[in-house]
Design an enzyme around this catalytic site. Structure first.
Site, short mmCIF file in Angstrom:
data_model
loop_
_atom_site.label_atom_id
_atom_site.label_comp_id
_atom_site.label_asym_id
_atom_site.label_seq_id
_atom_site.Cartn_x
_atom_site.Cartn_y
_atom_site.Cartn_z
N HIS A 79 1.11 -1.15 -0.07
CA HIS A 79 -0.10 -0.04 0.01
C HIS A 79 0.80 1.29 -0.02
O HIS A 79 1.89 1.22 0.70
CB HIS A 79 -0.83 0.11 1.26
CG HIS A 79 -2.04 0.91 1.44
ND1 HIS A 79 -1.72 2.26 1.62
CD2 HIS A 79 -3.32 0.85 0.98
CE1 HIS A 79 -3.00 2.95 1.47
NE2 HIS A 79 -4.06 2.07 1.28
N CYS B 31 -3.71 2.79 -4.12
CA CYS B 31 -4.68 3.63 -3.37
C CYS B 31 -4.70 4.98 -4.02
O CYS B 31 -3.83 5.79 -3.82
CB CYS B 31 -4.20 3.63 -1.87
SG CYS B 31 -5.41 4.68 -1.06
N HIS C 234 -7.78 0.74 -4.25
CA HIS C 234 -8.34 1.40 -3.14
C HIS C 234 -9.12 2.62 -4.04
O HIS C 234 -8.02 3.39 -4.38
CB HIS C 234 -7.67 1.90 -2.06
CG HIS C 234 -7.36 0.69 -1.22
ND1 HIS C 234 -6.49 0.89 -0.10
CD2 HIS C 234 -7.67 -0.70 -1.17
CE1 HIS C 234 -6.23 -0.46 0.32
NE2 HIS C 234 -6.96 -1.26 -0.34
N ASP D 282 -12.93 3.30 -1.16
CA ASP D 282 -12.11 3.49 0.21
C ASP D 282 -12.82 4.78 0.96
O ASP D 282 -14.02 5.08 0.69
CB ASP D 282 -10.81 3.99 -0.16
CG ASP D 282 -9.75 3.72 0.87
OD1 ASP D 282 -9.85 3.24 2.04
OD2 ASP D 282 -8.64 4.05 0.87
N HIS D 283 -12.34 5.18 2.36
CA HIS D 283 -12.79 6.10 3.16
C HIS D 283 -13.94 6.74 2.58
O HIS D 283 -13.94 7.35 1.39
CB HIS D 283 -11.76 7.10 3.43
CG HIS D 283 -10.62 6.34 4.04
ND1 HIS D 283 -9.45 7.10 4.49
CD2 HIS D 283 -10.16 5.21 4.35
CE1 HIS D 283 -8.61 6.69 5.14
NE2 HIS D 283 -8.88 5.41 4.88
N TYR E 203 -15.02 4.60 7.59
CA TYR E 203 -15.41 3.19 7.25
C TYR E 203 -16.95 3.19 7.69
O TYR E 203 -17.40 2.19 8.18
CB TYR E 203 -14.59 2.34 7.93
CG TYR E 203 -13.29 2.26 7.12
CD1 TYR E 203 -13.06 1.60 6.26
CD2 TYR E 203 -12.14 2.98 7.85
CE1 TYR E 203 -11.80 1.45 5.50
CE2 TYR E 203 -10.97 2.78 7.18
CZ TYR E 203 -10.84 2.13 5.96
OH TYR E 203 -9.53 2.01 5.52
#
Ligand code: DNO
Length: 359
Positions: free
Chosen positions: A207, A245, A274, A319-320, A333
């Site tokens: 990552h 990501c 991501h 993602d987030h 999340y």
């Protein structure tokens, strides 16, 4: 591609597998064994149980995020070999449980950093944000307290209180370590682990650093295309790959993400995606936003087109997300905004496949 959703397990996630199953287009979960301290062996059994649980909800479980790397490995201490052996055993056990992709990171001490976990946006939603001005004058301890005090009681990945108890000693241990030295330690780890991962059919996916800049003077080695090139060259194997990501790499506007996806995708090194959008205000001042292209600095259409172009068939996860509609949960999340993000990405995927022909 398989659309996936990060899930923290029955004990620690207020979101249920039933809810995840109800998100249109959702194929699977991404999870981890959160109870196992970093460095210890992950057994196959609990992973198999999670897989069965997921399957009851029509979801696959093929992707781990993350088997974290013990600090002694990053520091290159003599004790690293024993931790590397454990890592290899964990990978073998994961393979027995049907795992295909294992995400990990090589960030010293902190997994990811933010200066705000609930920055209010114009519409009353809140999001994670980073502003380097706010880090100046702060100690690492200040940041730890801010993150833990604002996480609504949820454990935050990478900010486990046990690990952070020894913060001072850890900073001392990293004193004088530069990027080159950290890179040597990553190469040592990869040379031992990648052949074993390859033998058991696991794709490792490092990552990027989040944010991709040194924080508190710690070295960072997964920040940009050049860093990824160096990592790819450490071990010539498809099992030595990347998590792209977009929110991490994309917080540096110099990083051309579609180009990075195409370049490393052609080398068969892109294993996990991501997708997150960020609004970059100035270098190292950014906040996360909803996934839609027009809302942030990243063009999700170009990014998904690049994934289509490389024939990507691995896991993608939204993602987030922001906190919206009054949801309270683990910062980044929650259910709602990530579900919207997944739906948007599925829409892009369908449209591109229709217009360009099936992959
Ligand atoms: C934070 C996540 C990170 C990520 C790890 C991967 O929300 O993006 O915790 O999972 O860095 O190893």
């Amino acid at each position: 591609m398989r659309m996936t959703f990060r899930w923290y397990g029955e004990k620690d996630d207020p979101i249920t597998l039933t809810q995840i199953d109800q998100i249109p287009g959702m194929d699977g979960i991404v999870s981890a064994l959160y109870d196992i301290p970093v460095g210890e062996v992950w057994p196959a059994e609990p992973l198999l149980q999670m897989k069965q649980e997921a399957e009851k909800h029509h979801l696959v479980f093929k992707d781990l995020e993350s088997i974290n790397v013990h600090e002694d490995i990053k520091l290159g201490l003599p004790t690293r070999d024993a931790y590397i052996e454990n890592y290899i055993t964990s990978l073998k056990n994961a393979a027995k449980a049907g795992i295909e992709v294992v995400c990990y990171n090589f960030m010293p001490i902190f997994d990811w950093s933010r200066t705000d976990l609930a920055k209010p946006l114009y519409d009353g939603s809140t999001c994670l944000a980073y502003d380097y001005h706010l880090v100046e004058g702060k100690t690492p301890q200040d940041m730890v307290h801010e993150i833990l005090d604002n996480s609504h009681g949820f454990s935050m990945p990478g900010w486990e209180p046990e690990r952070l108890q020894s913060l001072k000693a850890l900073f001392k241990a990293y004193e004088g370590m530069d990027e080159e030295h950290l890179r040597e330690n990553l190469a040592y780890f990869l040379k031992a682990v990648v052949p074993e991962a390859e033998a058991c059919g696991i794709k490792l996916a490092i990552h990027p650093d989040d944010p991709p800049i040194s924080v508190f003077g710690l070295p960072r080695i997964v920040k940009n295309e050049g860093d990824l090139e160096k990592i790819a060259a450490m071990v010539d194997s498809e099992s030595n790959g990347f998590t792209i990501c977009t929110g991490s790499l994309g917080s540096n506007r110099q990083n051309d993400i579609p180009h990075i996806i195409r370049k490393f995708g052609r080398m068969k090194r892109v294993h996990f995606i991501h997708l997150r959008n960020v609004q970059v205000h100035e270098p190292w001042v950014f906040n996360e936003v909803a996934h839609k292209s027009a809302i942030g600095s990243l063009d999700m259409v170009d990014i998904v087109q690049a994934l289509y172009d490389i024939g990507f068939d691995g896991p993608i996860r939204p993602d987030h997300g922001r906190m919206i509609w009054g949801e309270e949960g683990r910062p980044g999340y929650g259910l709602y905004d990530r579900a919207l993000g997944a739906n948007y990405i599925c829409g892009l995927w369908d449209a591109i496949n229709r217009l360009c022909g099936p992959q």
